[in-house]
Motif scaffolding. Structure first.
Motif, mmCIF file in Angstrom:
data_model
loop_
_atom_site.group_PDB
_atom_site.id
_atom_site.type_symbol
_atom_site.label_atom_id
_atom_site.label_comp_id
_atom_site.label_asym_id
_atom_site.label_seq_id
_atom_site.Cartn_x
_atom_site.Cartn_y
_atom_site.Cartn_z
ATOM 1 N N GLU A 51 0.839 -1.209 0.000
ATOM 2 C CA GLU A 51 0.000 0.000 0.000
ATOM 3 C C GLU A 51 0.870 1.255 0.000
ATOM 4 O OE1 GLU A 51 -3.266 -2.336 2.757
ATOM 5 O OE2 GLU A 51 -2.128 -0.675 3.622
ATOM 6 N N GLU A 52 1.933 1.236 0.786
ATOM 7 C CA GLU A 52 2.830 2.390 0.857
ATOM 8 C C GLU A 52 3.499 2.655 -0.485
ATOM 9 O OE1 GLU A 52 5.409 1.719 4.254
ATOM 10 O OE2 GLU A 52 3.688 1.749 5.598
ATOM 11 N N ARG A 53 3.880 1.595 -1.154
ATOM 12 C CA ARG A 53 4.510 1.784 -2.468
ATOM 13 C C ARG A 53 3.530 2.421 -3.451
ATOM 14 N NH1 ARG A 53 8.991 -1.297 -5.338
ATOM 15 N NH2 ARG A 53 8.999 -0.228 -7.333
ATOM 16 N N ARG B 148 -5.642 10.472 -1.737
ATOM 17 C CA ARG B 148 -6.279 10.541 -0.414
ATOM 18 C C ARG B 148 -6.933 9.211 -0.070
ATOM 19 N NH1 ARG B 148 -11.256 11.335 1.751
ATOM 20 N NH2 ARG B 148 -11.323 12.466 3.735
ATOM 21 N N LYS B 149 -7.662 8.650 -1.013
ATOM 22 C CA LYS B 149 -8.343 7.364 -0.780
ATOM 23 C C LYS B 149 -7.326 6.278 -0.436
ATOM 24 C CE LYS B 149 -11.578 4.208 -3.145
ATOM 25 N NZ LYS B 149 -10.962 2.941 -2.894
ATOM 26 N N VAL B 150 -6.270 6.174 -1.210
ATOM 27 C CA VAL B 150 -5.252 5.148 -0.985
ATOM 28 C C VAL B 150 -4.571 5.345 0.380
ATOM 29 C CG1 VAL B 150 -2.978 4.333 -1.795
ATOM 30 C CG2 VAL B 150 -4.854 4.668 -3.419
ATOM 31 N N VAL B 151 -4.202 6.577 0.695
ATOM 32 C CA VAL B 151 -3.498 6.861 1.944
ATOM 33 C C VAL B 151 -4.397 6.597 3.151
ATOM 34 C CG1 VAL B 151 -2.500 8.724 3.342
ATOM 35 C CG2 VAL B 151 -1.807 8.442 0.953
ATOM 36 N N ARG C 209 10.505 13.730 0.206
ATOM 37 C CA ARG C 209 9.766 13.485 -1.031
ATOM 38 C C ARG C 209 9.582 11.978 -1.168
ATOM 39 N NH1 ARG C 209 9.926 17.477 -5.199
ATOM 40 N NH2 ARG C 209 10.678 19.424 -4.349
ATOM 41 N N PRO C 210 8.590 11.569 -1.951
ATOM 42 C CA PRO C 210 8.364 10.132 -2.114
ATOM 43 C C PRO C 210 9.442 9.479 -2.966
ATOM 44 C CG PRO C 210 6.916 11.380 -3.551
ATOM 45 C CD PRO C 210 7.640 12.385 -2.692
ATOM 46 N N HIS C 211 9.838 8.290 -2.561
ATOM 47 C CA HIS C 211 10.818 7.505 -3.315
ATOM 48 C C HIS C 211 10.310 6.065 -3.401
ATOM 49 C CE1 HIS C 211 13.726 10.775 -3.492
ATOM 50 N NE2 HIS C 211 13.355 11.052 -2.254
ATOM 51 N N PRO C 212 9.396 5.802 -4.359
ATOM 52 C CA PRO C 212 8.886 4.445 -4.508
ATOM 53 C C PRO C 212 10.018 3.457 -4.744
ATOM 54 C CG PRO C 212 7.658 5.974 -5.881
ATOM 55 C CD PRO C 212 8.852 6.715 -5.347
ATOM 56 N N GLY C 213 9.878 2.295 -4.153
ATOM 57 C CA GLY C 213 10.899 1.263 -4.286
ATOM 58 C C GLY C 213 11.830 1.205 -3.091
ATOM 59 N N ILE C 214 11.767 2.216 -2.248
ATOM 60 C CA ILE C 214 12.570 2.209 -1.020
ATOM 61 C C ILE C 214 11.588 2.022 0.130
ATOM 62 C CG2 ILE C 214 14.193 3.488 0.424
ATOM 63 C CD1 ILE C 214 15.029 5.055 -2.038
ATOM 64 N N GLU C 215 11.173 0.762 0.346
ATOM 65 C CA GLU C 215 10.213 0.486 1.398
ATOM 66 C C GLU C 215 10.783 -0.388 2.512
ATOM 67 O OE1 GLU C 215 8.915 0.118 -1.952
ATOM 68 O OE2 GLU C 215 7.985 2.088 -1.817
ATOM 69 N N SER C 216 12.012 -0.859 2.367
ATOM 70 C CA SER C 216 12.565 -1.709 3.422
ATOM 71 C C SER C 216 13.353 -0.860 4.416
ATOM 72 C CB SER C 216 13.475 -2.791 2.838
ATOM 73 O OG SER C 216 14.711 -2.227 2.438
#
Length: 191
Positions: free
Chosen positions: A84-86, A113-116, A157-164
């Protein structure tokens, strides 16, 4: 009072209270961005982007690793939250790149907003109560301090792919410096 020398960590808000307060602030900021335009919209948007970025980073570094090992079905619960965070980070990145003046900003903001908020609801339902049940009040208060420390050096800022947790710890601080410099430059150019 901050948790300094001699402070009682159990007297501080615990990690769950801290994250719940942030969830409430995130929802307020979504409303503020949606209802404003021009400079007020950009200012609320910038605050929302930064809060979402640092909030998720801290959860990925501190909260989710603990949940993996201390709650029922921790691995599955955390894996679902990370997915979900990604998705949220990808939507957020797209909106940041498009800017608040993009013609489709409002509907894309509504999707984000819905996703968050659905993600926050799932954390509040499946993760946070179990963390409270599994850990002492003092431990949860100490974890709130750890979350605040992680947020202080997190990317803004958002950085998708950095979730670990590992990726955040390795890439987060240098990325945070770049993000904060970029924000300062953009603010200077607007003024």
């Amino acid at each position: 009072m901050s948790a300094g020398a001699g402070a009682d960590p159990a007297a501080e808000p615990d990690v769950v209270d801290l994250l719940l307060a942030q969830h409430a602030r995130i929802e307020e900021l979504f409303r503020a961005v949606r209802s404003a335009d021009g400079a007020p919209r950009r200012e609320s948007w910038q605050e929302l982007v930064e809060l979402l970025a640092v909030h998720e980073t801290a959860e990925e570094e501190i909260v989710h690793p603990l949940a993996r090992t201390s709650i029922d079905s921790g691995q599955a619960v955390v894996d679902a939250r990370l997915a979900e965070e990604r998705e949220a980070k990808e939507l957020l990145r797209e909106l940041v790149e498009a800017g608040t003046d993009a013609p489709d900003f409002a509907p894309r903001l509504d999707r984000l907003r819905k996703v968050v908020l659905e993600h926050a609801t799932r954390e509040e339902r499946y993760e946070f109560p179990q963390l409270r049940a599994a850990h002492s009040a003092q431990r949860l208060a100490v974890l709130a301090g750890a979350v605040r420390a992680a947020e202080a050096v997190a990317p803004t800022r958002p950085h998708p792919g950095i979730e670990s947790a590992t990726a955040n710890l390795l890439l987060g601080p240098p990325t945070a410096v770049v993000d904060r410099v970029r924000t300062a430059i953009q603010a200077a150019l607007r003024d």
